[in-house]
Design a protein around this motif. Structure first.
Motif, PDB file in Angstrom:
ATOM      1  N   THR A 108       2.443 -12.055   0.389  1.00 57.36           N
ATOM      2  CA  THR A 108       2.838 -11.393   1.625  1.00 57.36           C
ATOM      3  C   THR A 108       4.344 -11.151   1.662  1.00 57.36           C
ATOM      4  O   THR A 108       4.814 -10.124   2.152  1.00 57.36           O
ATOM      5  CB  THR A 108       2.384 -12.237   2.834  1.00 57.36           C
ATOM      6  N   GLU A 150       0.807  -1.215   0.000  1.00 57.10           N
ATOM      7  CA  GLU A 150       0.000   0.000   0.000  1.00 57.10           C
ATOM      8  C   GLU A 150       0.843   1.269   0.000  1.00 57.10           C
ATOM      9  O   GLU A 150       0.430   2.301  -0.532  1.00 57.10           O
ATOM     10  CB  GLU A 150      -0.938   0.007   1.209  1.00 57.10           C
ATOM     11  N   ASP A 195       3.428 -16.049  -0.682  1.00 60.35           N
ATOM     12  CA  ASP A 195       4.194 -15.380  -1.742  1.00 60.35           C
ATOM     13  C   ASP A 195       3.818 -13.907  -1.877  1.00 60.35           C
ATOM     14  O   ASP A 195       4.675 -13.024  -1.964  1.00 60.35           O
ATOM     15  CB  ASP A 195       4.063 -16.115  -3.086  1.00 60.35           C
TER      16      ASP A 195
HETATM   17  C1  LIG Z   1      -1.541  -4.369   5.181  1.00 61.66           C
HETATM   18  C2  LIG Z   1      -2.462  -5.415   4.684  1.00 61.66           C
HETATM   19  N1  LIG Z   1      -2.845  -5.398   3.398  1.00 61.66           N
HETATM   20  C3  LIG Z   1      -3.694  -6.346   2.925  1.00 61.66           C
HETATM   21  C4  LIG Z   1      -4.167  -7.323   3.739  1.00 61.66           C
HETATM   22  C5  LIG Z   1      -5.123  -8.360   3.184  1.00 61.66           C
HETATM   23  N2  LIG Z   1      -4.418  -9.600   2.974  1.00 61.66           N
HETATM   24  C6  LIG Z   1      -4.285 -10.476   3.944  1.00 61.66           C
HETATM   25  S1  LIG Z   1      -3.310 -11.724   3.531  1.00 61.66           S
HETATM   26  C7  LIG Z   1      -3.080 -11.165   1.997  1.00 61.66           C
HETATM   27  C8  LIG Z   1      -2.218 -11.864   1.004  1.00 61.66           C
HETATM   28  C9  LIG Z   1      -2.389 -13.317   0.957  1.00 61.66           C
HETATM   29  O1  LIG Z   1      -1.661 -13.829  -0.113  1.00 61.66           O
HETATM   30  P1  LIG Z   1      -0.460 -14.826   0.081  1.00 61.66           P
HETATM   31  O2  LIG Z   1       0.520 -14.299   1.034  1.00 61.66           O
HETATM   32  O3  LIG Z   1       0.062 -15.137  -1.265  1.00 61.66           O
HETATM   33  O4  LIG Z   1      -1.132 -16.117   0.745  1.00 61.66           O
HETATM   34  P2  LIG Z   1      -2.321 -17.044   0.196  1.00 61.66           P
HETATM   35  O5  LIG Z   1      -3.592 -16.441   0.629  1.00 61.66           O
HETATM   36  O6  LIG Z   1      -2.170 -17.108  -1.279  1.00 61.66           O
HETATM   37  O7  LIG Z   1      -2.123 -18.337   0.867  1.00 61.66           O
HETATM   38  C10 LIG Z   1      -3.772 -10.005   1.843  1.00 61.66           C
HETATM   39  C11 LIG Z   1      -3.817  -9.286   0.595  1.00 61.66           C
HETATM   40  C12 LIG Z   1      -3.759  -7.295   5.090  1.00 61.66           C
HETATM   41  N3  LIG Z   1      -4.186  -8.180   5.985  1.00 61.66           N
HETATM   42  N4  LIG Z   1      -2.916  -6.347   5.520  1.00 61.66           N
END
Ligand SMILES: Cc1ncc(C[n+]2csc(CCOP(=O)(O)OP(=O)(O)O)c2C)c(N)n1
Ligand code: SF4
Lengths: 164, 542
Positions: B411, B54, B409
């Motif tokens: 994250t 962000e 990934d």
């Molecule tokens: C600062 C912030 N931005 C966005 C989110 C929303 N969010 C939580 S986990 C995540 C990403 C998940 O993707 P990944 O790490 O690839 O794991 P997956 O769900 O694919 O297992 C997002 C966008 C958050 N919790 N905090």
């Protein structure tokens, strides 16, 4: 507010609860009502409880159906009936998955639309708007299948709707 | 333009308004309930991009706005914590194009790790804030936000909440499409270079802007009064306004569209005409305290209503001073990792090896629930690496050697790379093991692309970050990739080995998310087909 119709659709993630509520809300919108639809969603994973509220009438304020004020509860999965029953008003109708027998549908994936067919028997939304809403919300290749499911559900409801 | 009415979610309404407002660039990072805004903007033909996080999204947006373009930046509430640094100084600058930052808050935590109330940011950073009550207002206030942003050359926050984002209500789009001038750089050093000499006057200018906006808000801001008896007056913001209208149709109601800076004189006049005045707001008592400070006494809600969303029933209770315990809704079935989900195998291994797992946020956070219960901490995106390192630094050796950091990934790209830098720079005595669960998508929020997938928001091919290469270049000592085709027991053997070494290690566990896999194959095939069509000879040479 008493001219507002309150519907709650519930089930498990992956069953098409939100798709069903999209179709219902769209049909009511096409029929000229003020419509609000609300649900909590977000997590991708399958399997958790999901429910969606649809309200329509002359004027709707809150998008959420207050507990104990739903006119109809539509449930796609047997285990979700009890935890959602509290949304119904006294005398409200329950449409459960058992309405449609195990081998009646070509695929159980269209149970959501079949139960909308059952619901349609209780609502004053003309068929043409249901058709248009199904077409607008589903891929073309799924139209026939879901139209059939809808008709089946509507016929089943004519025979039986479980009183709450 | 007279487009016909549509049934839209709040998120879709914002995207449509952005299109009509002439937004040239939409940036953001996925996060429920904000994700669909940029996805819809893209679908409608707007130019939208996911940033790695962000903070970067806001900085790119700021640059575009300095260049004279209208820009939309979207994120969930916790995303604004990440973007807070640029925000607090962006307000000192003078923008050329309008910049609207959408903060999607999640009272009730439908899909979040906390329920922070981002109205505090409006006051803290001195940013004008608008709060729609439904999709129509989401549309209207987005358009208004751009006008305010450009008129006062200041970023504007559009604060929405889960119920506004995800409820569908009827929208009558009425905007004449905005014909934005072509971006063109105009140098303005004192208003854009925030060294103390320029920032000091800039801060004063900011306070003058806020005072001017407050006066405008009083004179012609987007508030609305619904008439009713004088016995009960209600001041409400956001979704609470529609609950209030339903719960107390007989009351006088003032809904406030711009909640910072407040239209205090309007509120004062409204208050004077009410025997009893109640403020209805979700989350923290921000508005009621602001009224108190301005000498406008009003009733707030009891503390128990700070938690969770409001609803018609809860509003009835607040109005009736009903302090009896609220009924607890029956617990539904919690979500679980999909059958066949790649995260399952990883958490079985971590559980069986009795690891201490510093976890992170994503689908894989479900590794905390049975049958795995293989996660010990989860705080915010990216924290797994720092927290794992902290544990390693202080725990007795036998425990320290069991600590593993687990991160998704998306994250990892969002905020794990700096954690890796910390690991290389300040390695614990026992070393450390970081695992990236690379399922090729941002699964949790609905399968968005990110810089590690090599595809844009629109799913077109673009540059791709290779985690292994990155880690090696940063100086991580052991870098391994475990593929899903690997033979049974591979991951367990590898982890056992790495945990005994006093070295820094990264393990990439790579297997596509089962829900995303068909789409990923589709995008890959489409890209290959296009490449072949464009340049058949090159492929033949390979
Ligand atoms: C600062 C912030 N931005 C966005 C989110 C929303 N969010 C939580 S986990 C995540 C990403 C998940 O993707 P990944 O790490 O690839 O794991 P997956 O769900 O694919 O297992 C997002 C966008 C958050 N919790 N905090
Ligand atoms: S959506 Fe993908 S990552 Fe999430 S639980 Fe399902 S398979 Fe796993």
């Amino acid at each position: 507010m008493n001219n507002v119709t309150n519907i709650v659709i519930a089930g498990l993630g992956g069953q098409g609860v939100l798709k069903a509520s999209d179709i219902l809300a769209d049909a009511a919108f096409r029929a000229g009502f003020d419509v609000k639809k609300s649900e909590l969603h977000g997590m991708s994973q399958r399997g958790g409880s999901v429910s969606s509220d649809v309200r329509f009438g002359e004027q709707v304020w809150s998008p959420m159906v207050p507990a104990g004020e739903a006119d109809v509860l539509v449930v796609l999965e047997e285990t979700q009936v009890e935890i959602n029953r509290g949304v119904l008003r006294p005398g409200g109708a329950l449409i459960g998955p058992d309405l449609i027998g195990p081998n009646v549908l070509k695929t159980r994936k269209s149970l959501n639309v079949a139960l909308l067919g059952a619901l349609s028997a209780l609502l004053e939304i003309p068929q043409e708007h249901w058709d248009a809403a199904i077409h607008a919300n589903l891929e073309t290749k799924l139209h026939t299948l879901n139209e059939q499911a809808f008709a089946l559900g509507r016929a089943a409801a004519a025979q039986r709707v479980t009183p709450a | 333009m007279s487009e016909s009415p549509q049934l839209l979610s709040g998120d879709e309404a914002i995207a449509l308004a952005a299109l009509h407002a002439g937004v040239r660039l939409g940036t953001g990072y996925p996060g429920t309930p904000s994700t669909e805004i940029l996805e819809t903007f893209d679908r409608l033909g707007g130019r939208a991009q996911w940033s790695p996080n962000e903070k970067v999204a806001l900085e790119v947006g700021l640059g575009a706005a300095f260049g004279g373009a209208r820009t939309l930046v979207t994120m969930k509430h916790v995303g604004l914590n990440v973007a807070a640094d640029p925000l607090f100084t962006a307000t000192y600058t003078d923008l050329a194009g309008g910049l609207v930052l959408v903060s999607a808050d999640d009272p009730g935590m439908a899909s979040s790790q906390n329920e922070q109330d981002n109205r505090h940011y409006a006051r803290a950073a001195a940013v004008p804030m608008l709060e729609p009550i439904d999709s129509q207002q989401a549309y209207d206030l987005t358009l208004l936000a751009f006008e305010i942003s450009e008129r006062w050359q200041i970023p504007v926050i559009l604060r929405i909440t889960t119920r506004v984002c995800h409820s569908k209500t009827i929208v009558r789009p009425g905007a004449t499409p905005h014909l934005a001038p072509e971006p063109d750089f105009a140098r303005n050093i004192p208003s854009r270079v925030m060294i103390p000499a320029y920032a000091k006057p800039a801060h004063r200018r900011l306070r003058e802007k806020i005072a001017a906006i407050a006066a405008w808000n009083d004179a012609q801001g987007p508030h609305q009064i619904f008439d009713g008896g004088s016995a009960l007056g209600i001041i409400a913001t956001g979704i609470a306004a529609v609950h209030a209208r339903e719960a107390a149709p007989q009351a006088r109601l003032l809904t406030i569209g711009m909640t910072h800076p407040l239209p205090l004189e309007t509120i004062r006049r409204f208050a004077a005409g009410c025997d009893r005045l109640v403020v209805l707001e979700e989350g923290d008592p921000v508005l009621v305290e602001a009224l108190g400070a301005a000498g406008i006494p009003a009733e707030g809600k009891p503390e128990s209503f700070r938690f969770g969303e409001l609803s018609v029933q809860r509003v009835r209770r607040i109005l009736a001073h009903d302090q009896t315990p609220e009924p607890v809704p029956p617990k539904g079935k919690p979500p679980e990792l999909c059958q066949g989900c790649s995260h399952r195998g990883v958490f079985e291994v971590l559980r069986d090896m009795n690891c201490i797992v510093a976890g992170d946020i994503g689908c894989y956070t479900l590794g905390v629930l049975p049958p795995f219960q293989a996660m010990d901490t989860c705080v915010c995106m990216g924290a797994s690496i720092g927290v794992g390192l902290g544990l390693r630094h202080v725990l007795p050796e036998e425990q320290a050697r069991r600590v593993v950091s687990v991160i998704g990934d998306s994250t990892f790209v969002h905020s794990g790379i700096t954690g890796l830098a910390e690991m290389v720079y300040n390695p614990p005595k026992t070393g450390h093991v970081v695992m990236i669960l690379d399922n090729g998508t941002t699964a949790m929020t609905g399968q968005q692309e990110h810089p590690g997938t090599g595809r844009t928001l629109h799913h077109d091919p673009t540059g791709k970050i290779c985690f292994e290469d990155l880690a090696r270049a940063m100086g991580v000592q052991n870098v391994h990739v475990v593929h899903f085709q690997s033979e049974e027991g591979t991951l367990e053997r590898l982890l056992k080995d790495l945990l005994t070494r006093s070295e820094t290690s990264l393990v990439v566990a790579r297997q596509p998310c089962v829900l995303a896999a068909p789409k990923i194959r589709f995008y890959e095939k489409a890209a290959a087909d296009r490449l072949q069509a464009a340049c058949p000879s090159q492929l033949a040479d390979d």
